[in-house]
Design a protein around this motif. Structure first.
Motif, PDB file in Angstrom:
ATOM      1  N   GLY A  60       0.837  -1.179   0.000  1.00 14.32           N
ATOM      2  CA  GLY A  60       0.000   0.000   0.000  1.00 14.32           C
ATOM      3  C   GLY A  60       0.877   1.236   0.000  1.00 14.32           C
ATOM      4  O   GLY A  60       2.096   1.157  -0.075  1.00 14.32           O
ATOM      5  N   THR A  61       0.257   2.389   0.098  1.00 17.59           N
ATOM      6  CA  THR A  61       1.020   3.628   0.064  1.00 17.59           C
ATOM      7  C   THR A  61       1.044   4.298   1.430  1.00 17.59           C
ATOM      8  O   THR A  61       0.256   3.968   2.317  1.00 17.59           O
ATOM      9  CB  THR A  61       0.441   4.609  -0.973  1.00 17.59           C
ATOM     10  OG1 THR A  61      -0.849   5.024  -0.528  1.00 17.59           O
ATOM     11  CG2 THR A  61       0.354   3.978  -2.351  1.00 17.59           C
ATOM     12  N   TRP A  62       1.946   5.244   1.578  1.00 19.76           N
ATOM     13  CA  TRP A  62       2.085   5.989   2.832  1.00 19.76           C
ATOM     14  C   TRP A  62       0.812   6.755   3.141  1.00 19.76           C
ATOM     15  O   TRP A  62       0.350   6.772   4.269  1.00 19.76           O
ATOM     16  CB  TRP A  62       3.273   6.946   2.708  1.00 19.76           C
ATOM     17  CG  TRP A  62       3.570   7.721   3.939  1.00 19.76           C
ATOM     18  CD1 TRP A  62       3.405   9.065   4.120  1.00 19.76           C
ATOM     19  CD2 TRP A  62       4.104   7.224   5.171  1.00 19.76           C
ATOM     20  NE1 TRP A  62       3.801   9.424   5.384  1.00 19.76           N
ATOM     21  CE2 TRP A  62       4.238   8.307   6.045  1.00 19.76           C
ATOM     22  CE3 TRP A  62       4.477   5.955   5.610  1.00 19.76           C
ATOM     23  CZ2 TRP A  62       4.727   8.168   7.342  1.00 19.76           C
ATOM     24  CZ3 TRP A  62       4.970   5.822   6.902  1.00 19.76           C
ATOM     25  CH2 TRP A  62       5.089   6.920   7.750  1.00 19.76           C
ATOM     26  N   LEU A  63       0.210   7.341   2.129  1.00 16.03           N
ATOM     27  CA  LEU A  63      -0.946   8.205   2.355  1.00 16.03           C
ATOM     28  C   LEU A  63      -2.295   7.504   2.262  1.00 16.03           C
ATOM     29  O   LEU A  63      -3.211   7.832   2.999  1.00 16.03           O
ATOM     30  CB  LEU A  63      -0.913   9.376   1.369  1.00 16.03           C
ATOM     31  CG  LEU A  63       0.312  10.277   1.475  1.00 16.03           C
ATOM     32  CD1 LEU A  63       0.291  11.319   0.373  1.00 16.03           C
ATOM     33  CD2 LEU A  63       0.385  10.926   2.842  1.00 16.03           C
ATOM     34  N   SER A  64      -2.440   6.549   1.357  1.00 14.01           N
ATOM     35  CA  SER A  64      -3.773   5.966   1.159  1.00 14.01           C
ATOM     36  C   SER A  64      -3.859   4.470   1.430  1.00 14.01           C
ATOM     37  O   SER A  64      -4.934   3.901   1.376  1.00 14.01           O
ATOM     38  CB  SER A  64      -4.272   6.260  -0.254  1.00 14.01           C
ATOM     39  OG  SER A  64      -3.378   5.723  -1.210  1.00 14.01           O
ATOM     40  N   GLY A  65      -2.759   3.809   1.696  1.00 16.78           N
ATOM     41  CA  GLY A  65      -2.803   2.392   2.043  1.00 16.78           C
ATOM     42  C   GLY A  65      -3.120   1.496   0.872  1.00 16.78           C
ATOM     43  O   GLY A  65      -2.799   1.786  -0.267  1.00 16.78           O
ATOM     44  N   LEU A  91      15.462   3.367   6.107  1.00 15.53           N
ATOM     45  CA  LEU A  91      16.107   2.462   5.159  1.00 15.53           C
ATOM     46  C   LEU A  91      14.998   1.642   4.517  1.00 15.53           C
ATOM     47  O   LEU A  91      14.338   0.844   5.170  1.00 15.53           O
ATOM     48  CB  LEU A  91      17.112   1.551   5.873  1.00 15.53           C
ATOM     49  CG  LEU A  91      17.815   0.507   5.008  1.00 15.53           C
ATOM     50  CD1 LEU A  91      18.614   1.179   3.896  1.00 15.53           C
ATOM     51  CD2 LEU A  91      18.726  -0.354   5.884  1.00 15.53           C
ATOM     52  N   ASN A  92      14.789   1.845   3.226  1.00 20.44           N
ATOM     53  CA  ASN A  92      13.717   1.187   2.482  1.00 20.44           C
ATOM     54  C   ASN A  92      14.327   0.069   1.643  1.00 20.44           C
ATOM     55  O   ASN A  92      14.818   0.307   0.539  1.00 20.44           O
ATOM     56  CB  ASN A  92      13.001   2.231   1.605  1.00 20.44           C
ATOM     57  CG  ASN A  92      11.815   1.665   0.878  1.00 20.44           C
ATOM     58  OD1 ASN A  92      11.365   0.556   1.141  1.00 20.44           O
ATOM     59  ND2 ASN A  92      11.296   2.430  -0.067  1.00 20.44           N
ATOM     60  N   ARG A  99       5.877   4.126  -4.495  1.00 23.29           N
ATOM     61  CA  ARG A  99       5.737   5.537  -4.133  1.00 23.29           C
ATOM     62  C   ARG A  99       5.977   5.774  -2.647  1.00 23.29           C
ATOM     63  O   ARG A  99       5.940   6.903  -2.190  1.00 23.29           O
ATOM     64  CB  ARG A  99       4.332   6.017  -4.482  1.00 23.29           C
ATOM     65  CG  ARG A  99       4.061   6.007  -5.979  1.00 23.29           C
ATOM     66  CD  ARG A  99       2.614   6.240  -6.253  1.00 23.29           C
ATOM     67  NE  ARG A  99       1.872   5.081  -5.733  1.00 23.29           N
ATOM     68  CZ  ARG A  99       0.649   4.758  -6.086  1.00 23.29           C
ATOM     69  NH1 ARG A  99       0.003   5.509  -6.932  1.00 23.29           N
ATOM     70  NH2 ARG A  99       0.054   3.704  -5.600  1.00 23.29           N
ATOM     71  N   LEU A 100       6.205   4.714  -1.888  1.00 25.49           N
ATOM     72  CA  LEU A 100       6.305   4.825  -0.428  1.00 25.49           C
ATOM     73  C   LEU A 100       7.294   5.897   0.008  1.00 25.49           C
ATOM     74  O   LEU A 100       6.935   6.814   0.760  1.00 25.49           O
ATOM     75  CB  LEU A 100       6.690   3.470   0.185  1.00 25.49           C
ATOM     76  CG  LEU A 100       6.906   3.475   1.703  1.00 25.49           C
ATOM     77  CD1 LEU A 100       5.617   3.812   2.431  1.00 25.49           C
ATOM     78  CD2 LEU A 100       7.436   2.121   2.150  1.00 25.49           C
ATOM     79  N   SER A 101       8.546   5.816  -0.438  1.00 30.18           N
ATOM     80  CA  SER A 101       9.535   6.781   0.042  1.00 30.18           C
ATOM     81  C   SER A 101       9.257   8.193  -0.478  1.00 30.18           C
ATOM     82  O   SER A 101       9.512   9.177   0.208  1.00 30.18           O
ATOM     83  CB  SER A 101      10.953   6.338  -0.314  1.00 30.18           C
ATOM     84  OG  SER A 101      11.119   6.251  -1.706  1.00 30.18           O
ATOM     85  N   ARG A 128      14.040   9.949 -11.529  1.00 30.76           N
ATOM     86  CA  ARG A 128      12.718  10.500 -11.233  1.00 30.76           C
ATOM     87  C   ARG A 128      12.757  11.495 -10.078  1.00 30.76           C
ATOM     88  O   ARG A 128      11.994  12.449 -10.048  1.00 30.76           O
ATOM     89  CB  ARG A 128      11.780   9.344 -10.924  1.00 30.76           C
ATOM     90  CG  ARG A 128      10.401   9.722 -10.494  1.00 30.76           C
ATOM     91  CD  ARG A 128       9.632   8.450 -10.122  1.00 30.76           C
ATOM     92  NE  ARG A 128       8.458   8.760  -9.367  1.00 30.76           N
ATOM     93  CZ  ARG A 128       7.232   8.831  -9.884  1.00 30.76           C
ATOM     94  NH1 ARG A 128       7.047   8.597 -11.150  1.00 30.76           N
ATOM     95  NH2 ARG A 128       6.211   9.124  -9.120  1.00 30.76           N
ATOM     96  N   ASN A 129      13.644  11.248  -9.109  1.00 28.49           N
ATOM     97  CA  ASN A 129      13.614  12.041  -7.879  1.00 28.49           C
ATOM     98  C   ASN A 129      14.822  12.935  -7.626  1.00 28.49           C
ATOM     99  O   ASN A 129      14.816  13.691  -6.667  1.00 28.49           O
ATOM    100  CB  ASN A 129      13.436  11.094  -6.682  1.00 28.49           C
ATOM    101  CG  ASN A 129      12.053  10.511  -6.649  1.00 28.49           C
ATOM    102  OD1 ASN A 129      11.075  11.233  -6.494  1.00 28.49           O
ATOM    103  ND2 ASN A 129      11.948   9.205  -6.827  1.00 28.49           N
ATOM    104  N   GLU A 130      15.850  12.876  -8.462  1.00 28.61           N
ATOM    105  CA  GLU A 130      17.077  13.614  -8.149  1.00 28.61           C
ATOM    106  C   GLU A 130      16.875  15.123  -8.062  1.00 28.61           C
ATOM    107  O   GLU A 130      17.559  15.777  -7.275  1.00 28.61           O
ATOM    108  CB  GLU A 130      18.188  13.271  -9.138  1.00 28.61           C
ATOM    109  CG  GLU A 130      17.936  13.694 -10.560  1.00 28.61           C
ATOM    110  CD  GLU A 130      19.013  13.170 -11.508  1.00 28.61           C
ATOM    111  OE1 GLU A 130      20.053  12.691 -11.033  1.00 28.61           O
ATOM    112  OE2 GLU A 130      18.793  13.231 -12.724  1.00 28.61           O
TER     113      GLU A 130
END
Length: 144
Positions: A60-65, A91-92, A99-101, A128-130
């Protein structure tokens, strides 16, 4: 997408530490193949992430599960245990393209290290995130 999901289920069910049952496309028979296969195989993950950009969140996700599961947002389940607040070091392991982190970062947790066995997904997620989330780091390694 349905075939992708079925492949994942099949590999999970038939995978093992010493080998896996695989279907021979020519004979349409199941045969035992020695070595790491499916989820236990680095090659499986490398191929998966090279051939797909679809994001997948196992837990699931951090915000919506988890879709369709009420009260399953990981923020509500895990968040209260993160007593360091924004200073918490995360540490993931086996980050994949989840999308968790990213969602944790947007929620204030900036010190996140993401690790995965697949170089392909690490490159994609780093790119994507740098610029948006430069504090997060991405490392390719086998943690088994």
């Amino acid at each position: 997408r349905q075939r992708e999901q079925m492949d994942m289920v099949r590999n999970a069910l038939f995978g093992g530490a010493n080998g896996q049952y695989v279907k021979d496309e020519e004979t349409d028979e199941w045969k035992f193949s020695k070595g790491k296969h499916g989820f236990a195989s680095a090659d499986y993950w490398e191929d998966t992430y090279k051939n797909s950009d679809r994001q997948y969140d196992w837990y699931g996700t951090w915000l919506s599960g988890i879709q369709g599961a009420p009260d399953s947002a990981l923020r509500d389940i895990i968040g209260p245990s993160l007593s360091g607040g924004a200073e918490t070091v995360v540490l993931n392991l086996g980050c994949g393209n989840s999308r968790l982190s990213e969602e944790m970062h947007d929620d204030g947790y900036q010190n996140i290290t993401n690790v995965d066995i697949s170089q392909a997904v690490i490159k994609k997620m780093r790119a994507r995130n740098e610029h948006r989330k430069p504090q997060m780091s991405y490392l390719q390694m086998d943690i088994s």
